[in-house]
Design an enzyme around this catalytic site. Structure first.
Site, PDB file in Angstrom:
ATOM      1  N   THR A  38       0.822  -1.198   0.000  1.00 60.52           N
ATOM      2  CA  THR A  38       0.000   0.000   0.000  1.00 60.52           C
ATOM      3  C   THR A  38       0.859   1.251   0.000  1.00 60.52           C
ATOM      4  O   THR A  38       2.026   1.218   0.408  1.00 60.52           O
ATOM      5  CB  THR A  38      -0.911   0.009   1.248  1.00 60.52           C
ATOM      6  OG1 THR A  38      -1.587   1.264   1.351  1.00 60.52           O
ATOM      7  CG2 THR A  38      -0.099  -0.180   2.517  1.00 60.52           C
ATOM      8  N   ASP A  39       0.266   2.370  -0.418  1.00 65.75           N
ATOM      9  CA  ASP A  39       0.973   3.649  -0.342  1.00 65.75           C
ATOM     10  C   ASP A  39       1.160   4.126   1.098  1.00 65.75           C
ATOM     11  O   ASP A  39       2.030   4.958   1.378  1.00 65.75           O
ATOM     12  CB  ASP A  39       0.232   4.720  -1.151  1.00 65.75           C
ATOM     13  CG  ASP A  39      -1.240   4.880  -0.796  1.00 65.75           C
ATOM     14  OD1 ASP A  39      -1.714   4.230   0.159  1.00 65.75           O
ATOM     15  OD2 ASP A  39      -1.935   5.650  -1.496  1.00 65.75           O
ATOM     16  N   GLU A  40       0.372   3.594   2.024  1.00 63.22           N
ATOM     17  CA  GLU A  40       0.402   4.099   3.398  1.00 63.22           C
ATOM     18  C   GLU A  40       1.704   3.795   4.130  1.00 63.22           C
ATOM     19  O   GLU A  40       1.987   4.394   5.173  1.00 63.22           O
ATOM     20  CB  GLU A  40      -0.803   3.572   4.179  1.00 63.22           C
ATOM     21  CG  GLU A  40      -2.112   4.039   3.592  1.00 63.22           C
ATOM     22  CD  GLU A  40      -3.297   3.826   4.517  1.00 63.22           C
ATOM     23  OE1 GLU A  40      -3.128   3.984   5.743  1.00 63.22           O
ATOM     24  OE2 GLU A  40      -4.378   3.502   4.013  1.00 63.22           O
ATOM     25  N   TYR A  69      -1.902  -0.280  11.022  1.00 65.54           N
ATOM     26  CA  TYR A  69      -2.066  -0.965   9.733  1.00 65.54           C
ATOM     27  C   TYR A  69      -0.867  -0.722   8.831  1.00 65.54           C
ATOM     28  O   TYR A  69      -0.256  -1.659   8.305  1.00 65.54           O
ATOM     29  CB  TYR A  69      -3.345  -0.480   9.037  1.00 65.54           C
ATOM     30  CG  TYR A  69      -3.348  -0.749   7.554  1.00 65.54           C
ATOM     31  CD1 TYR A  69      -3.280  -2.046   7.061  1.00 65.54           C
ATOM     32  CD2 TYR A  69      -3.401   0.307   6.631  1.00 65.54           C
ATOM     33  CE1 TYR A  69      -3.259  -2.301   5.691  1.00 65.54           C
ATOM     34  CE2 TYR A  69      -3.385   0.064   5.269  1.00 65.54           C
ATOM     35  CZ  TYR A  69      -3.310  -1.237   4.801  1.00 65.54           C
ATOM     36  OH  TYR A  69      -3.292  -1.479   3.459  1.00 65.54           O
ATOM     37  N   LYS A  73       2.044  -3.426   7.355  1.00 63.28           N
ATOM     38  CA  LYS A  73       2.313  -3.619   5.930  1.00 63.28           C
ATOM     39  C   LYS A  73       3.768  -3.289   5.607  1.00 63.28           C
ATOM     40  O   LYS A  73       4.395  -3.966   4.775  1.00 63.28           O
ATOM     41  CB  LYS A  73       1.368  -2.762   5.082  1.00 63.28           C
ATOM     42  CG  LYS A  73      -0.079  -3.227   5.096  1.00 63.28           C
ATOM     43  CD  LYS A  73      -0.254  -4.622   4.493  1.00 63.28           C
ATOM     44  CE  LYS A  73      -0.024  -4.645   2.999  1.00 63.28           C
ATOM     45  NZ  LYS A  73      -0.308  -5.988   2.418  1.00 63.28           N
TER      46      LYS A  73
END
Length: 362
Positions: free
Chosen positions: A136-138, A162, A166
């Site tokens: 993810t970009d997060e 989260y 990741k």
């Protein structure tokens, strides 16, 4: 690279089910769908692929090493696409342990099982094998208003539990490549939207609340910015990365469609006022309510997809305006799906409170 059998983890989830549907509808590939069927997974999301002879479903937890070894042994996949993950930021703030369990420990268990399987392959089968980890970009944290989009190799600064789990999984995948030689690929995506998304995420939640005349809660002032990617575009990008990506490389898959959260909610209101007007509710914008911001809320994400475009020839085919209208129309046309999902009515969903193993995690 010609693939015959692909093992997809999380294949009953939002993005995973789109990947499975595409593989079954558009290719001769056999898909081994490994999913635990948590609250956000539904076999109904597979549509016609669910009962297709090239679809093999295995209800297995990615933390269960023994069962994963059986799945690899029985199905002999050419490649793995790892999508199984806990993904909702708000849930990770309230209960981070499950995110550590699935996203970190589950990835480590899957890597070890895949490494053991790959190490026993020979010749063409060994050369063909790939492990594609979907992220993810997060993991990169937030961008300032004038910052350029994230490019591959940007430093990791996760803000939420989260995102941190990741990020940890990403590091594990790269370590298994560097240390053991496992042929891996990593992709990071921007915010996905589209049909079959569980209604805890922004777009489906706003659609369903607005249909019922309920409040539309928007964090802070609604000025947090996200780059939006239609899920079918993402699924095609993932298939390209797995088939043609360079071993060890990272690819960013973004929609080039930055919008503030408030802009997204207002667009949903306008679409529903046009497609499903309701005199009792009136203009849906009246339902917008600004609520206290969540902790650690990143201001902006955006992805630079130049490498995907240059190396693999991928570009998003669906504009945000087109994709959002498709999405709204889909939820209007499929109340049976989202009502069943919200009620936990999928007959193959585990009962609330079921315990799950995490065998072989050490």
């Amino acid at each position: 690279m010609a693939l015959r059998t692909v093992l997809v983890t999380g294949g009953a989830g939002f993005i995973g089910s789109a990947v499975v549907r595409q593989y079954i509808a558009e290719t001769p590939v056999t898909v081994v769908n490994v999913d635990r069927l948590t609250y956000a997974g539904s076999l109904a999301s597979l549509g016609a692929a669910r009962h297709h002879p090239r679809h093999r479903f295995e209800r297995v937890d990615v933390c269960d090493r023994r069962e994963l070894e059986r799945v690899f042994r029985e199905h002999r996949p050419d490649a793995v696409m790892h999508l199984a993950a806990e993904t909702h930021v708000d849930r990770s703030i309230d209960g981070p342990a499950e995110f550590v369990r699935t996203n970190v420990v589950g990835t480590q268990v899957l890597l070890e099982v895949a490494r053991g399987y790959w190490s026993e392959l020979e010749g063409e089968a060994r050369a063909r094998f790939r492990f594609h980890h979907v992220s993810t970009d997060e993991v990169y944290g937030e961008l300032g208003p004038q910052d350029p989009p994230f490019r591959e190799g940007a430093p990791y600064r996760p803000s939420s539990p989260y995102a941190a789990t990741k990020a940890a999984a990403d590091h594990l995948v790269r370590a298994w490549h560097r240390t053991y030689g496992l042929p891996v690929l990593v992709s990071n995506c921007s915010n996905n939207y589209g049909p079959y998304q569980y209604p805890e995420k922004l777009i489906p939640r706003m659609i369903l609340n607005a249909l019922e005349g309920q409040a539309l809660p928007v964090y802070g002032r609604g000025d947090n910015v996200r780059d939006w990617l239609y899920v079918e575009d993402h699924a095609r990008g993932l298939r390209l990365v797995l088939a043609r990506g360079r071993v060890g490389a990272t690819y960013h898959i973004g929609g080039r469609a930055e919008r503030t959260n408030l802009e997204v909610v207002e667009a949903i209101c306008e679409l529903l006022d046009r497609l499903a007007p309701d005199g009792r509710i009136g203009p849906r914008r009246r339902l917008i309510r600004f609520v206290a911001d969540r902790p650690g809320h990143d201001r902006r994400y955006a992805m630079d997809s130049t490498r995907m475009e240059r190396e693999l020839g991928w570009r998003p085919a669906v504009t945000f305006a087109e994709g959002l209208e498709r999405t709204v129309r889909w939820y209007l046309a499929h109340p049976r799906w989202w009502r069943a999902v919200l009620e936990g009515a999928d007959p193959q969903r585990p009962a609330a409170g079921d315990a799950h193993r995490c065998a072989g995690a050490g």
